[in-house]
Design a protein around this motif. Structure first.
Motif, short mmCIF file in Angstrom:
data_model
loop_
_atom_site.label_atom_id
_atom_site.label_comp_id
_atom_site.label_asym_id
_atom_site.label_seq_id
_atom_site.Cartn_x
_atom_site.Cartn_y
_atom_site.Cartn_z
N HIS A 207 0.79 -1.45 0.06
CA HIS A 207 0.29 0.22 0.07
C HIS A 207 0.42 1.33 0.16
O HIS A 207 1.77 1.61 0.79
N THR B 122 5.74 -6.41 1.43
CA THR B 122 4.94 -6.38 2.79
C THR B 122 5.76 -8.03 2.95
O THR B 122 5.22 -7.91 4.56
N SER C 250 0.66 3.57 1.66
CA SER C 250 0.95 4.35 2.70
C SER C 250 2.06 3.63 3.72
O SER C 250 2.75 4.38 3.96
N ASP C 251 2.57 2.54 2.63
CA ASP C 251 3.60 1.57 3.79
C ASP C 251 4.69 1.88 3.04
O ASP C 251 5.67 2.17 3.72
N VAL D 19 -0.77 -2.88 6.46
CA VAL D 19 -1.16 -2.64 5.97
C VAL D 19 -1.37 -3.89 4.45
O VAL D 19 -0.56 -4.07 3.71
N GLU D 20 -2.61 -5.00 5.28
CA GLU D 20 -2.66 -6.30 5.03
C GLU D 20 -3.13 -6.17 3.46
O GLU D 20 -4.50 -4.96 3.88
N ASP E 102 -10.28 -0.80 0.46
CA ASP E 102 -9.71 0.78 1.26
C ASP E 102 -9.88 1.43 -0.62
O ASP E 102 -11.18 2.08 -0.84
N ASP F 275 -7.45 -6.10 3.01
CA ASP F 275 -7.97 -4.37 3.68
C ASP F 275 -7.72 -3.10 2.76
O ASP F 275 -8.70 -2.57 2.20
N GLY F 276 -6.42 -3.34 2.17
CA GLY F 276 -5.83 -1.90 1.42
C GLY F 276 -6.70 -2.12 0.05
O GLY F 276 -6.92 -1.25 -0.14
#
Length: 350
Positions: free
Chosen positions: A253, A279, A255-256, A334-335, A342, A338-339
């Motif tokens: 993601h 990740t 954001s990461d 962020v998994e 969104d 989930d990412g």
């Protein structure tokens, strides 16, 4: 507070880096040319807490103005993706390598010795890391055209010709670009490393894996695969997955990725070199497409595995994150599901 230059700071990843730096209290200058491959208009998400310089880094005057007084550089500006065809080669080399050279020239003229963080890419690894059951760890050649035409997707052992099993790529893996974009990203690393050696400037190359999230451009061949699949679903079309859909990637993601940049900018002076930004939990392209379609709801069309290939694509690349965890303190928060859920709700950039 430090004065940080973010090149490409109006773009997808760059704008998130700008937001994070401003929130941290840094003095941020952005330089961006609003390249038409990524921008149809000036974005509406620009951070009012940053200074914006609109111009092309290939212009020495722009590069000179951009670098005035900065203590650190976060170089995000690049043309990305495979592009349309080889005719894009001049644009990629000009905007990725030429602009980087002009930026480094301007920093040289200012005797800059501050920290330099480069947005690199996992594409520098080429086909990644593999193991042959007979010959152990091997570096495969580019996939053969006759294999691709017959639907044999995996790279072969250069010793015996057997299909190879993919392994996690670490930063010490050989680099072997397979397309124009990849070649320019590796050249950016080499140019910046040369500058860093001559000027004792701490240098980090963040090798992004498949980045996704809000503010990705839509409906463009220069966007990442997540944006291409997302655009198809928004039109009501099934995401078209090439080959057999089993090629493996690591989707991280944005954001990461922004968090990794802040950690790299704040790292100790002796923390340098390449770092995977991923990740550590890879998946197949088909799995990612299914996760994204599922986030659109039951009415969304299922992904379609369509076969075919793009010659510059590689089969499997997924990176280890131990070095980034140990030296930068980076761990993705962020998994994937989930990412992607969104991401399905967020608007793409016009």
């Amino acid at each position: 507070m430090s004065h940080v230059l973010v090149t490409g700071g109006a773009g997808f990843v760059g704008s998130f880096v700008v937001d994070a730096l401003v929130a941290r209290g840094d003095d941020v200058r952005v330089v961006d040319c609003l390249h038409p491959a990524a921008h149809r208009q000036r974005p509406d998400y620009l951070n009012p807490g940053a200074e914006y310089l609109w111009g092309d880094l290939r212009d020495p005057e722009v590069a000179c103005r951009a670098t005035a007084g900065v203590a650190a550089v976060c170089h995000q500006a690049s043309m990305v993706g495979l592009g349309v065809d080889f005719a894009d080669v001049t644009g990629y080399v000009a905007h990725n390598d030429g602009a980087t050279a002009e930026l480094l020239h301007a920093l040289h003229d200012r005797d800059f010795t501050g920290r330099f963080v480069l947005a690199s890419s996992m594409v520098v690894y080429g086909d990644g890391r593999y193991r042959c059951a007979r010959h152990g760890a091997v570096a495969p050649d580019a996939r053969r055209l006759d294999d691709l035409e017959r639907g044999f997707w995996d790279p072969r052992c250069p010793e015996c010709g057997a299909a190879l099993a993919p392994e996690t790529v670490t930063e010490d893996a050989p680099t072997s670009p397979r397309n124009v974009y990849a070649a320019t990203k590796l050249h950016q690393e080499h140019l910046t490393a040369a500058y860093a050696r001559e000027h004792a400037s701490p240098f980090v190359a963040l090798r992004y894996h498949n980045v996704y999230g809000p503010r990705m451009p839509r409906d463009t061949p220069y966007a990442g695969v997540a944006s291409i699949f997302r655009s198809a679903l928004q039109r009501g079309d099934a995401p078209a997955v090439f080959e057999d859909g089993r090629q493996r990637r690591d989707f991280v993601h944005v954001s990461d990725v922004a968090a990794a940049n802040l950690l790299a900018l704040s790292a100790d002076a002796d923390v340098c070199g390449p770092f995977n930004v991923a990740t550590g939990a890879p998946c197949t392209l088909y799995e990612m497409a299914c996760d994204l379609a599922g986030a659109f709801g039951s009415a969304a069309p299922a992904p379609a595995v369509v076969g075919g290939y793009r010659l510059g694509d590689v089969r499997h690349v997924f990176g280890g994150t131990e070095r980034a965890r140990r030296l930068l303190g980076y761990t993705a928060a962020v998994e994937r599901r989930d990412g992607l859920a969104d991401f399905a709700r967020q608007a793409l950039r016009p």
